[in-house]
Motif scaffolding. Sequence first.
Motif, PDB file in Angstrom:
ATOM      1  N   ALA A  68      -5.344   0.380   1.854  1.00 13.40           N
ATOM      2  CA  ALA A  68      -6.122  -0.189   2.697  1.00 13.40           C
ATOM      3  C   ALA A  68      -7.554  -0.166   2.124  1.00 13.40           C
ATOM      4  CB  ALA A  68      -6.249   0.326   4.149  1.00 13.40           C
ATOM      5  N   PHE A  69      -8.521  -1.156   2.319  1.00 13.37           N
ATOM      6  CA  PHE A  69      -9.986  -1.249   1.999  1.00 13.37           C
ATOM      7  C   PHE A  69     -10.786  -2.158   2.690  1.00 13.37           C
ATOM      8  CE2 PHE A  69      -7.486  -4.120  -0.671  1.00 13.37           C
ATOM      9  CZ  PHE A  69      -8.314  -5.513  -0.448  1.00 13.37           C
ATOM     10  N   SER A  70     -12.178  -1.995   2.617  1.00 11.72           N
ATOM     11  CA  SER A  70     -12.779  -3.068   3.245  1.00 11.72           C
ATOM     12  C   SER A  70     -13.661  -3.720   2.459  1.00 11.72           C
ATOM     13  CB  SER A  70     -13.948  -2.177   4.220  1.00 11.72           C
ATOM     14  OG  SER A  70     -14.750  -1.439   3.271  1.00 11.72           O
ATOM     15  N   ALA A  71     -13.795  -5.022   2.520  1.00 14.86           N
ATOM     16  CA  ALA A  71     -14.589  -6.133   1.811  1.00 14.86           C
ATOM     17  C   ALA A  71     -14.883  -7.000   2.742  1.00 14.86           C
ATOM     18  CB  ALA A  71     -13.590  -6.560   0.614  1.00 14.86           C
ATOM     19  N   LEU A  72     -16.174  -7.715   2.351  1.00 14.31           N
ATOM     20  CA  LEU A  72     -16.532  -8.885   3.211  1.00 14.31           C
ATOM     21  C   LEU A  72     -16.510  -8.724   4.591  1.00 14.31           C
ATOM     22  CD1 LEU A  72     -14.674 -11.714   0.948  1.00 14.31           C
ATOM     23  CD2 LEU A  72     -17.054 -10.600   0.540  1.00 14.31           C
ATOM     24  N   GLY A  73     -16.698  -7.706   4.944  1.00 11.90           N
ATOM     25  CA  GLY A  73     -17.114  -7.173   6.302  1.00 11.90           C
ATOM     26  C   GLY A  73     -15.651  -7.108   7.004  1.00 11.90           C
ATOM     27  N   ASP A  74     -14.481  -7.101   6.474  1.00  9.53           N
ATOM     28  CA  ASP A  74     -13.366  -7.274   7.091  1.00  9.53           C
ATOM     29  C   ASP A  74     -12.410  -5.989   6.406  1.00  9.53           C
ATOM     30  OD1 ASP A  74     -13.495  -9.095   9.198  1.00  9.53           O
ATOM     31  OD2 ASP A  74     -13.054 -10.629   7.313  1.00  9.53           O
ATOM     32  N   ILE A  75     -11.440  -5.588   7.219  1.00  5.86           N
ATOM     33  CA  ILE A  75     -10.465  -4.386   6.542  1.00  5.86           C
ATOM     34  C   ILE A  75      -9.155  -5.592   6.022  1.00  5.86           C
ATOM     35  CG2 ILE A  75      -8.759  -2.829   7.184  1.00  5.86           C
ATOM     36  CD1 ILE A  75     -11.689  -1.930   7.575  1.00  5.86           C
ATOM     37  N   TRP A  76      -8.749  -4.896   4.736  1.00  6.89           N
ATOM     38  CA  TRP A  76      -7.607  -5.621   4.137  1.00  6.89           C
ATOM     39  C   TRP A  76      -6.632  -4.394   3.750  1.00  6.89           C
ATOM     40  CZ3 TRP A  76      -8.530 -10.686   1.401  1.00  6.89           C
ATOM     41  CH2 TRP A  76      -9.835 -11.001   1.766  1.00  6.89           C
ATOM     42  N   ILE A  77      -5.285  -4.956   3.548  1.00  6.92           N
ATOM     43  CA  ILE A  77      -4.309  -4.157   3.225  1.00  6.92           C
ATOM     44  C   ILE A  77      -3.661  -4.913   2.097  1.00  6.92           C
ATOM     45  CG2 ILE A  77      -2.139  -2.969   3.565  1.00  6.92           C
ATOM     46  CD1 ILE A  77      -3.192  -2.612   6.447  1.00  6.92           C
ATOM     47  N   ALA A  78      -3.340  -4.206   0.839  1.00  5.03           N
ATOM     48  CA  ALA A  78      -2.637  -4.776  -0.228  1.00  5.03           C
ATOM     49  C   ALA A  78      -1.249  -3.895  -0.765  1.00  5.03           C
ATOM     50  CB  ALA A  78      -3.835  -4.904  -1.218  1.00  5.03           C
ATOM     51  N   LEU A 118       0.670  -2.271  -3.572  1.00  2.00           N
ATOM     52  CA  LEU A 118       0.380  -1.588  -4.741  1.00  2.00           C
ATOM     53  C   LEU A 118       1.450  -1.936  -5.925  1.00  2.00           C
ATOM     54  CD1 LEU A 118      -0.697   2.044  -3.884  1.00  2.00           C
ATOM     55  CD2 LEU A 118      -2.330   0.008  -4.630  1.00  2.00           C
ATOM     56  N   GLU A 119       2.621  -2.437  -5.361  1.00  2.00           N
ATOM     57  CA  GLU A 119       3.503  -2.537  -6.116  1.00  2.00           C
ATOM     58  C   GLU A 119       3.013  -4.044  -6.664  1.00  2.00           C
ATOM     59  OE1 GLU A 119       7.456  -2.621  -4.203  1.00  2.00           O
ATOM     60  OE2 GLU A 119       7.382  -0.497  -4.144  1.00  2.00           O
ATOM     61  N   ASP A 120       3.392  -4.456  -7.811  1.00  2.00           N
ATOM     62  CA  ASP A 120       3.073  -5.881  -8.643  1.00  2.00           C
ATOM     63  C   ASP A 120       4.206  -6.759  -8.327  1.00  2.00           C
ATOM     64  OD1 ASP A 120       1.871  -7.820  -9.983  1.00  2.00           O
ATOM     65  OD2 ASP A 120       2.439  -7.055 -11.818  1.00  2.00           O
ATOM     66  N   ASN A 121       4.051  -7.256  -7.072  1.00  2.00           N
ATOM     67  CA  ASN A 121       5.104  -7.992  -6.288  1.00  2.00           C
ATOM     68  C   ASN A 121       4.617  -9.573  -6.132  1.00  2.00           C
ATOM     69  OD1 ASN A 121       3.737  -7.753  -3.984  1.00  2.00           O
ATOM     70  ND2 ASN A 121       5.395  -6.768  -3.123  1.00  2.00           N
ATOM     71  N   GLY A 122       3.247  -9.852  -6.606  1.00  2.00           N
ATOM     72  CA  GLY A 122       2.632 -11.029  -6.761  1.00  2.00           C
ATOM     73  C   GLY A 122       2.375 -11.307  -4.976  1.00  2.00           C
ATOM     74  N   SER A 123       2.458 -10.491  -4.276  1.00  2.00           N
ATOM     75  CA  SER A 123       2.073 -10.721  -2.701  1.00  2.00           C
ATOM     76  C   SER A 123       0.588 -10.733  -2.456  1.00  2.00           C
ATOM     77  CB  SER A 123       2.553  -9.686  -1.757  1.00  2.00           C
ATOM     78  OG  SER A 123       2.351  -8.571  -2.331  1.00  2.00           O
ATOM     79  N   GLU A 124      -0.113 -11.471  -1.843  1.00  2.00           N
ATOM     80  CA  GLU A 124      -1.481 -11.499  -1.520  1.00  2.00           C
ATOM     81  C   GLU A 124      -1.890 -10.421  -0.403  1.00  2.00           C
ATOM     82  OE1 GLU A 124      -3.788 -13.660  -3.035  1.00  2.00           O
ATOM     83  OE2 GLU A 124      -2.081 -14.525  -4.226  1.00  2.00           O
ATOM     84  N   PRO A 125      -2.889  -9.611  -0.674  1.00  2.00           N
ATOM     85  CA  PRO A 125      -3.543  -8.835   0.271  1.00  2.00           C
ATOM     86  C   PRO A 125      -3.732  -9.528   1.833  1.00  2.00           C
ATOM     87  CG  PRO A 125      -5.134  -8.792  -1.560  1.00  2.00           C
ATOM     88  CD  PRO A 125      -3.952 -10.141  -1.693  1.00  2.00           C
ATOM     89  N   ARG A 126      -3.371  -8.612   2.858  1.00  2.00           N
ATOM     90  CA  ARG A 126      -3.600  -9.301   4.069  1.00  2.00           C
ATOM     91  C   ARG A 126      -4.892  -8.868   4.584  1.00  2.00           C
ATOM     92  NH1 ARG A 126       0.106  -6.997   9.209  1.00  2.00           N
ATOM     93  NH2 ARG A 126      -0.754  -8.627  10.941  1.00  2.00           N
ATOM     94  N   ARG A 127      -5.697 -10.043   5.051  1.00  2.00           N
ATOM     95  CA  ARG A 127      -6.569  -9.566   5.716  1.00  2.00           C
ATOM     96  C   ARG A 127      -6.796  -9.799   7.087  1.00  2.00           C
ATOM     97  NH1 ARG A 127     -12.302 -13.507   3.892  1.00  2.00           N
ATOM     98  NH2 ARG A 127     -13.892 -12.318   4.893  1.00  2.00           N
ATOM     99  N   PHE A 128      -7.549  -8.714   7.798  1.00  2.00           N
ATOM    100  CA  PHE A 128      -7.541  -8.811   9.407  1.00  2.00           C
ATOM    101  C   PHE A 128      -9.038  -9.206   9.530  1.00  2.00           C
ATOM    102  CE2 PHE A 128      -4.703  -5.749   7.840  1.00  2.00           C
ATOM    103  CZ  PHE A 128      -3.675  -5.745   8.744  1.00  2.00           C
ATOM    104  N   SER A 129      -9.259 -10.544   9.833  1.00  2.00           N
ATOM    105  CA  SER A 129     -10.466 -11.173   9.845  1.00  2.00           C
ATOM    106  C   SER A 129     -10.986 -10.803  11.273  1.00  2.00           C
ATOM    107  CB  SER A 129     -10.512 -12.373   9.693  1.00  2.00           C
ATOM    108  OG  SER A 129     -10.143 -12.687   8.363  1.00  2.00           O
TER     109      SER A 129
END
Length: 412
Positions: free
Chosen positions: A339-349, A351-362
């Motif tokens: 989990a991390f913060s960026a652009l004023g929102d919380i994100w969850i990505a 760690l496995e390289d499965n090609g999935s996009e991070p989820r953004r909680f806008s």
Amino acid sequence: MPNKTLAVTIVLLSLSFETSCREPAQERVTVMAEFQVNRARAHHAALSPDGTDIAFTLMGRVFVGSAEGGEAKLIGGEGHASWPAWTTDGKHILFSDGPDQVLYEVAMDGDVRSMTQKPSVRPADSPDGRLIAFARNNELWILERANLQEHMVEQDVFPGTFPVWSPDGRELFFIQGKPEPPFRQSIVAVDITQSGYRARTVAEIPGAFRFAFYGDGQSIAVLRWQGDDFTTQTRSHAFQVWTTDSTLTEPRRVTEVEGLSWQVFNRFPSGDFLVATSDALLQVSADGASVVPIEYQATVRLPYVAHTVPTISLPEPGSRQTVRGFASPRISPDGRRVAFSALGDIWIADLEDNGSEPRRFSHPAYDMHPWWFPAGDRLAFVSDRGGDYDIWILEAASGEARRATSLAGEET
């Protein structure tokens, strides 16, 4: 005394340049500006020894004009000039310049000589012209003109002190004290002829910031705190001129001018005073009855280099770009997500390289600093959704958030 009504105008005479978004502009363009005394810059001023001319600073440059006012001539300065002072022979002007305020000497033809390599302000030429006194970091120094050797005379002098030479050049006077109530200033003299520069207190004059000898040293003028209350906290533009004899007893107030500054204080051979307010240079008669502003016109040439507009490259829609600006990364308890913060929102990505996009909680508010609960199903984070920063709880599965604290102030 002639009428010298002060006017303040700034007129741009010409301004011509071109810029390009792709190619940098190489041409150096000069902006011509004509000023009738810039009130914010002309308050550093000094009277020539014979009282006929005044050197002052304008736009970080040194100008010289007749003491009657009128057209002023540019002498020198590179944009940071301050504290002009005439040499004893009236042929040169000492001034500080540059970001570090080092000392220079300039002749009337513009020939400039570097005098020091370290900050050196409020210079004063000795009566015989052999020595230059100046202030540096609340210390008093002298400079030998012949070989440019420096010697420290006194430590911990009054901040803003101006060194003053005795008429015979044997002693150097300065103000000692603290720039805070109750303003118990003393005038101190240092014997330059003695090794070790032995100092003696001459007199205590509460509220004294500047002083000068006149009348062959038998009389003294003092720029002193306004009024008799020397405990006031109001320190800006609250000075008046006082006079006394060489014993420095029973000073007599001369002027009744509103807003005199401590930065200009000279005496004309006629007995009049050259002083200043934040608005103007003033010639005040010896009895204080007449106050006449002095007006100058000066042309300043300001070099201007046109800046280019940088080329902006926008990514193609759908392309992947390296993004910077992530903050507060937190690994989930099972080690599989971050989990991390960026652009004023919380994100969850993942760690496995499965090609999935991070989820953004806008959310329109500013969210930051995520922290996992031990079970890995929730996150605590900081948000200003409630008006100021509080702790909120985010359900990782649903994205729903609820407020956990609502204390006064900010919680993180």
